[in-house]
Structure formats: C-alpha cells, structure tokens
Write a protein that holds these residues in place. Sequence first.
Motif, PDB file in Angstrom:
ATOM      1  N   THR A 131       0.848  -1.197   0.000  1.00 38.17           N
ATOM      2  CA  THR A 131       0.000   0.000   0.000  1.00 38.17           C
ATOM      3  C   THR A 131       0.876   1.236   0.000  1.00 38.17           C
ATOM      4  O   THR A 131       1.736   1.399   0.865  1.00 38.17           O
ATOM      5  CB  THR A 131      -0.922   0.021   1.224  1.00 38.17           C
ATOM      6  OG1 THR A 131      -1.715  -1.170   1.241  1.00 38.17           O
ATOM      7  CG2 THR A 131      -1.843   1.229   1.179  1.00 38.17           C
ATOM      8  N   VAL A 132       0.651   2.115  -0.969  1.00 41.12           N
ATOM      9  CA  VAL A 132       1.376   3.376  -1.079  1.00 41.12           C
ATOM     10  C   VAL A 132       0.350   4.493  -1.128  1.00 41.12           C
ATOM     11  O   VAL A 132      -0.624   4.423  -1.885  1.00 41.12           O
ATOM     12  CB  VAL A 132       2.270   3.410  -2.337  1.00 41.12           C
ATOM     13  CG1 VAL A 132       3.006   4.738  -2.418  1.00 41.12           C
ATOM     14  CG2 VAL A 132       3.257   2.252  -2.325  1.00 41.12           C
ATOM     15  N   GLY A 133       0.551   5.526  -0.304  1.00 42.94           N
ATOM     16  CA  GLY A 133      -0.432   6.605  -0.277  1.00 42.94           C
ATOM     17  C   GLY A 133       0.168   7.919   0.154  1.00 42.94           C
ATOM     18  O   GLY A 133       1.277   7.974   0.694  1.00 42.94           O
ATOM     19  N   GLN A 134      -0.585   8.976  -0.068  1.00 40.55           N
ATOM     20  CA  GLN A 134      -0.202  10.324   0.337  1.00 40.55           C
ATOM     21  C   GLN A 134      -1.410  11.026   0.921  1.00 40.55           C
ATOM     22  O   GLN A 134      -2.523  10.902   0.402  1.00 40.55           O
ATOM     23  CB  GLN A 134       0.343  11.111  -0.859  1.00 40.55           C
ATOM     24  CG  GLN A 134       0.887  12.478  -0.503  1.00 40.55           C
ATOM     25  CD  GLN A 134       2.122  12.411   0.380  1.00 40.55           C
ATOM     26  OE1 GLN A 134       2.969  11.555   0.185  1.00 40.55           O
ATOM     27  NE2 GLN A 134       2.211  13.287   1.359  1.00 40.55           N
ATOM     28  N   ARG A 135      -1.200  11.761   2.013  1.00 40.42           N
ATOM     29  CA  ARG A 135      -2.298  12.409   2.723  1.00 40.42           C
ATOM     30  C   ARG A 135      -2.005  13.885   2.903  1.00 40.42           C
ATOM     31  O   ARG A 135      -0.907  14.262   3.320  1.00 40.42           O
ATOM     32  CB  ARG A 135      -2.507  11.738   4.088  1.00 40.42           C
ATOM     33  CG  ARG A 135      -3.626  12.331   4.929  1.00 40.42           C
ATOM     34  CD  ARG A 135      -3.813  11.525   6.181  1.00 40.42           C
ATOM     35  NE  ARG A 135      -4.845  12.053   7.032  1.00 40.42           N
ATOM     36  CZ  ARG A 135      -5.256  11.477   8.171  1.00 40.42           C
ATOM     37  NH1 ARG A 135      -4.713  10.348   8.555  1.00 40.42           N
ATOM     38  NH2 ARG A 135      -6.207  12.024   8.894  1.00 40.42           N
ATOM     39  N   PHE A 136      -3.012  14.734   2.599  1.00 43.81           N
ATOM     40  CA  PHE A 136      -2.901  16.177   2.764  1.00 43.81           C
ATOM     41  C   PHE A 136      -3.995  16.640   3.726  1.00 43.81           C
ATOM     42  O   PHE A 136      -5.163  16.292   3.559  1.00 43.81           O
ATOM     43  CB  PHE A 136      -3.061  16.892   1.420  1.00 43.81           C
ATOM     44  CG  PHE A 136      -2.034  16.499   0.389  1.00 43.81           C
ATOM     45  CD1 PHE A 136      -0.794  17.110   0.361  1.00 43.81           C
ATOM     46  CD2 PHE A 136      -2.318  15.506  -0.525  1.00 43.81           C
ATOM     47  CE1 PHE A 136       0.153  16.733  -0.578  1.00 43.81           C
ATOM     48  CE2 PHE A 136      -1.384  15.134  -1.471  1.00 43.81           C
ATOM     49  CZ  PHE A 136      -0.134  15.747  -1.490  1.00 43.81           C
ATOM     50  N   THR A 137      -3.608  17.441   4.721  1.00 44.90           N
ATOM     51  CA  THR A 137      -4.539  17.917   5.747  1.00 44.90           C
ATOM     52  C   THR A 137      -4.393  19.433   5.912  1.00 44.90           C
ATOM     53  O   THR A 137      -3.269  19.946   5.889  1.00 44.90           O
ATOM     54  CB  THR A 137      -4.269  17.233   7.091  1.00 44.90           C
ATOM     55  OG1 THR A 137      -4.304  15.810   6.917  1.00 44.90           O
ATOM     56  CG2 THR A 137      -5.299  17.622   8.130  1.00 44.90           C
ATOM     57  N   PHE A 138      -5.520  20.136   6.080  1.00 37.62           N
ATOM     58  CA  PHE A 138      -5.441  21.571   6.338  1.00 37.62           C
ATOM     59  C   PHE A 138      -6.521  21.962   7.339  1.00 37.62           C
ATOM     60  O   PHE A 138      -7.544  21.294   7.466  1.00 37.62           O
ATOM     61  CB  PHE A 138      -5.584  22.373   5.040  1.00 37.62           C
ATOM     62  CG  PHE A 138      -6.981  22.461   4.521  1.00 37.62           C
ATOM     63  CD1 PHE A 138      -7.805  23.525   4.870  1.00 37.62           C
ATOM     64  CD2 PHE A 138      -7.487  21.485   3.682  1.00 37.62           C
ATOM     65  CE1 PHE A 138      -9.094  23.606   4.399  1.00 37.62           C
ATOM     66  CE2 PHE A 138      -8.783  21.570   3.197  1.00 37.62           C
ATOM     67  CZ  PHE A 138      -9.584  22.630   3.556  1.00 37.62           C
ATOM     68  N   MET A 151      -2.919   0.459  -4.024  1.00 38.11           N
ATOM     69  CA  MET A 151      -2.745  -0.832  -3.377  1.00 38.11           C
ATOM     70  C   MET A 151      -2.456  -1.911  -4.420  1.00 38.11           C
ATOM     71  O   MET A 151      -2.980  -1.875  -5.538  1.00 38.11           O
ATOM     72  CB  MET A 151      -4.001  -1.197  -2.575  1.00 38.11           C
ATOM     73  CG  MET A 151      -4.431  -0.143  -1.587  1.00 38.11           C
ATOM     74  SD  MET A 151      -5.899  -0.632  -0.649  1.00 38.11           S
ATOM     75  CE  MET A 151      -5.210  -1.940   0.359  1.00 38.11           C
ATOM     76  N   GLU A 152      -1.631  -2.860  -4.010  1.00 35.75           N
ATOM     77  CA  GLU A 152      -1.258  -3.962  -4.896  1.00 35.75           C
ATOM     78  C   GLU A 152      -1.163  -5.253  -4.089  1.00 35.75           C
ATOM     79  O   GLU A 152      -0.597  -5.276  -2.990  1.00 35.75           O
ATOM     80  CB  GLU A 152       0.083  -3.683  -5.576  1.00 35.75           C
ATOM     81  CG  GLU A 152       0.589  -4.836  -6.440  1.00 35.75           C
ATOM     82  CD  GLU A 152       1.963  -4.563  -7.028  1.00 35.75           C
ATOM     83  OE1 GLU A 152       2.810  -5.473  -7.018  1.00 35.75           O
ATOM     84  OE2 GLU A 152       2.182  -3.425  -7.478  1.00 35.75           O
ATOM     85  N   ALA A 153      -1.753  -6.301  -4.601  1.00 35.41           N
ATOM     86  CA  ALA A 153      -1.695  -7.622  -3.974  1.00 35.41           C
ATOM     87  C   ALA A 153      -1.211  -8.624  -5.010  1.00 35.41           C
ATOM     88  O   ALA A 153      -1.676  -8.621  -6.157  1.00 35.41           O
ATOM     89  CB  ALA A 153      -3.054  -8.033  -3.422  1.00 35.41           C
ATOM     90  N   LYS A 154      -0.308  -9.508  -4.584  1.00 36.25           N
ATOM     91  CA  LYS A 154       0.275 -10.481  -5.498  1.00 36.25           C
ATOM     92  C   LYS A 154       0.474 -11.805  -4.786  1.00 36.25           C
ATOM     93  O   LYS A 154       0.937 -11.850  -3.652  1.00 36.25           O
ATOM     94  CB  LYS A 154       1.613  -9.965  -6.031  1.00 36.25           C
ATOM     95  CG  LYS A 154       2.269 -10.880  -7.050  1.00 36.25           C
ATOM     96  CD  LYS A 154       3.577 -10.276  -7.542  1.00 36.25           C
ATOM     97  CE  LYS A 154       4.239 -11.185  -8.568  1.00 36.25           C
ATOM     98  NZ  LYS A 154       5.538 -10.619  -9.027  1.00 36.25           N
ATOM     99  N   PHE A 155       0.086 -12.887  -5.460  1.00 36.48           N
ATOM    100  CA  PHE A 155       0.289 -14.227  -4.925  1.00 36.48           C
ATOM    101  C   PHE A 155       0.509 -15.181  -6.086  1.00 36.48           C
ATOM    102  O   PHE A 155      -0.395 -15.425  -6.885  1.00 36.48           O
ATOM    103  CB  PHE A 155      -0.909 -14.663  -4.088  1.00 36.48           C
ATOM    104  CG  PHE A 155      -0.753 -16.041  -3.493  1.00 36.48           C
ATOM    105  CD1 PHE A 155       0.234 -16.302  -2.568  1.00 36.48           C
ATOM    106  CD2 PHE A 155      -1.587 -17.070  -3.879  1.00 36.48           C
ATOM    107  CE1 PHE A 155       0.380 -17.553  -2.020  1.00 36.48           C
ATOM    108  CE2 PHE A 155      -1.449 -18.334  -3.348  1.00 36.48           C
ATOM    109  CZ  PHE A 155      -0.466 -18.581  -2.412  1.00 36.48           C
TER     110      PHE A 155
END
Length: 199
Positions: free
Chosen positions: A38-45, A63-67
């Motif tokens: 899971t890779v994400g970015q959050r902005f808050t003001f 998000m990425e899932a691999k099996f």
Amino acid sequence: MRTKCLKPFPMELLQQWQMSFLQVQWKQLENLFPRLLTVGQRFTFLKKIKDFRISGILKYQNMEAKFKRNKNTNQGFTGFLTSNYYNDKHFLSIQATYQVFNGYQVRAQGKTTQKMDCLAFILGKDFFHQRVNLSVQYVTPRLFLDGNSISKTESEAVSSYDFYDINETIRHSLMFTFSYRFHGGKSVRQYNRSMQEEK
C-alpha cells in the motif's frame, strides 16, 4: 599429554551460509503467503475564521496484492471537507460536511471498490449547563459519484461479481442523538502568589 587446538570456523563462510539460508526461507514464504503493498499520500489543512472552522483531508491510495501468478491493483482518492460554526453564547453548533468515503481493497484474486459522496448537515445544542446535548443529522443522496460498491473475484477455480448500492442505504437518512453528562468534571483552582508575599 598433548592438546591439539582446533582452527576456528571462518566467520565469513558462516555469514554467507546464513544469508543464503534466509534468502531461501524468504522465497518459500513468498510462495505461501500473498504480498500486499500500500502506497499513499495524505494532505490535511485547518483554517479558523472567527467562529468558523474549516478543515479537510485528501488522501490517495495505491494498493497492490500479489500471490504466485495472480496480481491485482486498486487505487483512488478519498477525503472530506468540513465547515463548522459554534456559538459560545447559545451553545449552538452547525456543521456542513462534504465527504468522499471511497473504499479501496485489493486481494490477489480480486478487489473491492466503493465510491460514494454526499453532504451531511449536523445541528447540535447544549442544555442545562452543557450537561445535555441534542443533535440531528441529515445526509443527502449521492452527488457526483455512482454510490456503488463493486467486488470482483477472478481465479482458476471461481469467478464472481458482487454489486451493492450504498446510495439507497444512506440517502435522505435522518439521525437524532441525545447525550447526557453525569459527571461535572473536576474544578481547578489557580493561585498566583509571589515569593515576596510569602516572606
């Protein structure tokens, strides 16, 4: 009686053996358990103007899932924008919120995507020295998004497609809340005394 000293085992060979053993174990674990990234970015003001308070959050997820041979990705935005007004004299609170509560879940053999946005209005007031609070909340129907939840599963053994209408569940919903505070809290006394007065 003569004692024969044994040569110490080379540490370099021992470290190489340990590294190769860990690599083999890691590859075996990758084949047994799915990998979730899971890779994400959050902005808050937050902004306050007199009795008004404006806040918001914007978040992006990838998000990425691999099996083994199965792999899925899912990504998108979620967040909210809130404007709050509070009147100290009348203990009155008015809040308007635009919320995008999208959900992104991913599995190695499928994914679930929820897209819903709405406006929520909340009116609250305190009574009896702020011991009692009454509030009412109203939620509008969807605005820009489809308001659906879609879940897909694709594998060699099974294939499924699930659909759920979130908008039909929460649109035009009305909620009343009553809360009562039994304890008055602790009072704090403050003493401002100088050292010269105590002498």
